[in-house]
Motif scaffolding. Sequence first.
Motif, PDB file in Angstrom:
ATOM      1  N   ASP A  75      35.924  47.328  39.378  1.00  0.00           N
ATOM      2  CA  ASP A  75      35.561  47.915  38.064  1.00  0.00           C
ATOM      3  C   ASP A  75      34.691  47.000  37.179  1.00  0.00           C
ATOM      4  O   ASP A  75      35.043  45.859  37.005  1.00  0.00           O
ATOM      5  N   PHE A  76      33.505  47.430  36.722  1.00  0.00           N
ATOM      6  CA  PHE A  76      32.612  46.556  35.954  1.00  0.00           C
ATOM      7  C   PHE A  76      33.425  45.999  34.562  1.00  0.00           C
ATOM      8  O   PHE A  76      33.296  44.874  34.576  1.00  0.00           O
ATOM      9  N   TRP A  77      34.037  47.081  34.010  1.00  0.00           N
ATOM     10  CA  TRP A  77      34.688  46.410  32.691  1.00  0.00           C
ATOM     11  C   TRP A  77      35.818  45.380  32.973  1.00  0.00           C
ATOM     12  O   TRP A  77      36.150  44.471  32.251  1.00  0.00           O
ATOM     13  N   VAL A  78      36.326  45.980  34.206  1.00  0.00           N
ATOM     14  CA  VAL A  78      37.682  44.822  34.422  1.00  0.00           C
ATOM     15  C   VAL A  78      37.001  43.603  34.725  1.00  0.00           C
ATOM     16  O   VAL A  78      37.805  42.556  34.338  1.00  0.00           O
ATOM     17  N   ASN A  79      35.951  43.293  35.448  1.00  0.00           N
ATOM     18  CA  ASN A  79      35.417  42.071  35.556  1.00  0.00           C
ATOM     19  C   ASN A  79      34.781  41.447  34.390  1.00  0.00           C
ATOM     20  O   ASN A  79      34.946  40.223  34.025  1.00  0.00           O
ATOM     21  N   LEU A  80      34.161  42.321  33.634  1.00  0.00           N
ATOM     22  CA  LEU A  80      33.476  41.591  32.513  1.00  0.00           C
ATOM     23  C   LEU A  80      34.298  41.564  31.523  1.00  0.00           C
ATOM     24  O   LEU A  80      34.164  40.288  30.807  1.00  0.00           O
ATOM     25  N   ILE A  81      35.302  42.225  31.118  1.00  0.00           N
ATOM     26  CA  ILE A  81      36.257  42.022  29.983  1.00  0.00           C
ATOM     27  C   ILE A  81      37.622  41.315  30.601  1.00  0.00           C
ATOM     28  O   ILE A  81      38.052  40.272  29.805  1.00  0.00           O
ATOM     29  N   GLY A  82      38.120  41.874  31.633  1.00  0.00           N
ATOM     30  CA  GLY A  82      39.320  41.574  32.030  1.00  0.00           C
ATOM     31  C   GLY A  82      39.440  40.108  32.616  1.00  0.00           C
ATOM     32  O   GLY A  82      40.324  39.347  32.447  1.00  0.00           O
ATOM     33  N   LYS A  83      38.377  39.710  33.569  1.00  0.00           N
ATOM     34  CA  LYS A  83      38.158  38.785  34.270  1.00  0.00           C
ATOM     35  C   LYS A  83      37.535  37.755  33.583  1.00  0.00           C
ATOM     36  O   LYS A  83      37.475  36.447  33.766  1.00  0.00           O
ATOM     37  N   GLY A  84      36.704  37.993  32.641  1.00  0.00           N
ATOM     38  CA  GLY A  84      35.682  37.075  31.963  1.00  0.00           C
ATOM     39  C   GLY A  84      34.348  36.713  32.794  1.00  0.00           C
ATOM     40  O   GLY A  84      33.674  35.888  32.269  1.00  0.00           O
ATOM     41  N   TRP A  86      26.728  39.876  40.331  1.00  0.00           N
ATOM     42  CA  TRP A  86      27.827  40.028  41.128  1.00  0.00           C
ATOM     43  C   TRP A  86      28.161  41.619  41.087  1.00  0.00           C
ATOM     44  O   TRP A  86      28.946  42.072  41.887  1.00  0.00           O
ATOM     45  N   CYS A  87      27.509  42.174  40.437  1.00  0.00           N
ATOM     46  CA  CYS A  87      27.958  43.789  40.168  1.00  0.00           C
ATOM     47  C   CYS A  87      27.330  44.691  41.244  1.00  0.00           C
ATOM     48  O   CYS A  87      28.088  45.604  41.798  1.00  0.00           O
ATOM     49  N   THR A  88      26.419  44.185  41.925  1.00  0.00           N
ATOM     50  CA  THR A  88      25.826  44.907  43.082  1.00  0.00           C
ATOM     51  C   THR A  88      26.723  45.022  44.174  1.00  0.00           C
ATOM     52  O   THR A  88      26.907  46.168  44.927  1.00  0.00           O
ATOM     53  N   ASP A  89      27.179  43.828  44.730  1.00  0.00           N
ATOM     54  CA  ASP A  89      28.352  43.749  45.896  1.00  0.00           C
ATOM     55  C   ASP A  89      29.509  44.499  45.319  1.00  0.00           C
ATOM     56  O   ASP A  89      29.975  45.688  46.231  1.00  0.00           O
ATOM     57  N   ARG A  90      29.952  44.448  44.127  1.00  0.00           N
ATOM     58  CA  ARG A  90      31.321  45.050  43.904  1.00  0.00           C
ATOM     59  C   ARG A  90      31.123  46.413  43.548  1.00  0.00           C
ATOM     60  O   ARG A  90      32.071  47.411  43.870  1.00  0.00           O
ATOM     61  N   LEU A  91      30.021  46.747  42.997  1.00  0.00           N
ATOM     62  CA  LEU A  91      29.896  48.466  42.446  1.00  0.00           C
ATOM     63  C   LEU A  91      29.372  49.279  43.622  1.00  0.00           C
ATOM     64  O   LEU A  91      29.514  50.541  43.506  1.00  0.00           O
ATOM     65  N   LYS A  92      28.525  48.773  44.597  1.00  0.00           N
ATOM     66  CA  LYS A  92      27.888  49.577  45.357  1.00  0.00           C
ATOM     67  C   LYS A  92      28.060  49.096  46.872  1.00  0.00           C
ATOM     68  O   LYS A  92      28.488  50.102  47.465  1.00  0.00           O
ATOM     69  N   ILE A  93      27.888  47.839  47.147  1.00  0.00           N
ATOM     70  CA  ILE A  93      28.064  47.551  48.601  1.00  0.00           C
ATOM     71  C   ILE A  93      29.240  47.729  49.195  1.00  0.00           C
ATOM     72  O   ILE A  93      29.515  48.324  50.041  1.00  0.00           O
ATOM     73  N   THR A  94      30.433  47.231  48.362  1.00  0.00           N
ATOM     74  CA  THR A  94      31.907  47.317  48.942  1.00  0.00           C
ATOM     75  C   THR A  94      32.245  48.816  48.968  1.00  0.00           C
ATOM     76  O   THR A  94      33.068  49.176  49.898  1.00  0.00           O
TER      77      THR A  94
END
Length: 303
Positions: free
Chosen positions: A172-181, A191-199
């Motif tokens: 999730d975008f916010w998990v990576n942005l806020i939770g993982k820094g 990094w978002c393209t792979d996690r949010l769309k491709i995967t």
Amino acid sequence: MALKPILIVCFSATAAKNLALKLSKNTDFWHLYPHKDIFYLQCGIMEAFDNGFEAITADIVDSIHSSAPVDNLITTTIENIKHRFLTTKRVWVVAFSGGKDSTCLLQLVYEMLASLPKHQQRQTYAIASNTLVEAPHIDAFLHNVVDSINTHARENHIPFEILQVKPSFKDDFWVNLIGKGYPSPTRTFRWCTDRLKITPAKAEVAKITHRYGSALLILGTRKAESSHRKKSIQKRILNEDGYSQHHDFPDTLTFAPIAEWSTDEVWAYLTTHKPLCEKDHSELFSLYAKAGGDECQFITDLS
């Protein structure tokens, strides 16, 4: 024959203005067409139609001749899609983003499937990625398109379904942005393209290939999109059937039916071919209408 003034229009006033300025300074053009009255519409064409603008032609023959090349292209593309569909046993999966190119592709494939006799139809899918961070009006637009087509397919017993995929909790975008820094995505660190769309899409295609054995991913990529996209398409190694292997998706080949289409030809098709479902393209036009540049992008802020 009396020469008439020229009015240049486009989906954004930017391209029309640039062309009008170039023509006004082009001496070769004025030798061929010695008429100094040249104008451009200072708004998008769909915005003009919304405000009562009406396009007419004085000569129906000119209209027929001007549309013939596009009509021939559309007919040829549809026949190519139909031939390939009937000569392969792979399950077809259309990559759908909601933009003009993938909308054009989706409509071509869906209407081809709907036109076939029932015994020649087979289950076909489209995959739409819900990143969970789209602007609200874009999110609503995509959901409406998906629901409209899926409803039409069910009611008319057409074996077609758009599957919506979304990232897992860990991606999730916010998990990576806020939770993982993670830093905000940039052009060099997307990094978002792979996690949010491709995967998510990869996982869904894997389910489909596990069920059907193999898949053909139908892409709306076009050479005219950009020089980078043109080089990317040209580098693909095609097999004897004209398909290329997808490096991210196992047991999956790719096919790009509108790779040779220009942007104008995509818009020409969308403006002259109403989809079978109740959802027309008017909202898609409005999302592009006020954008600028040669290749219009989605409006992300309606204000």
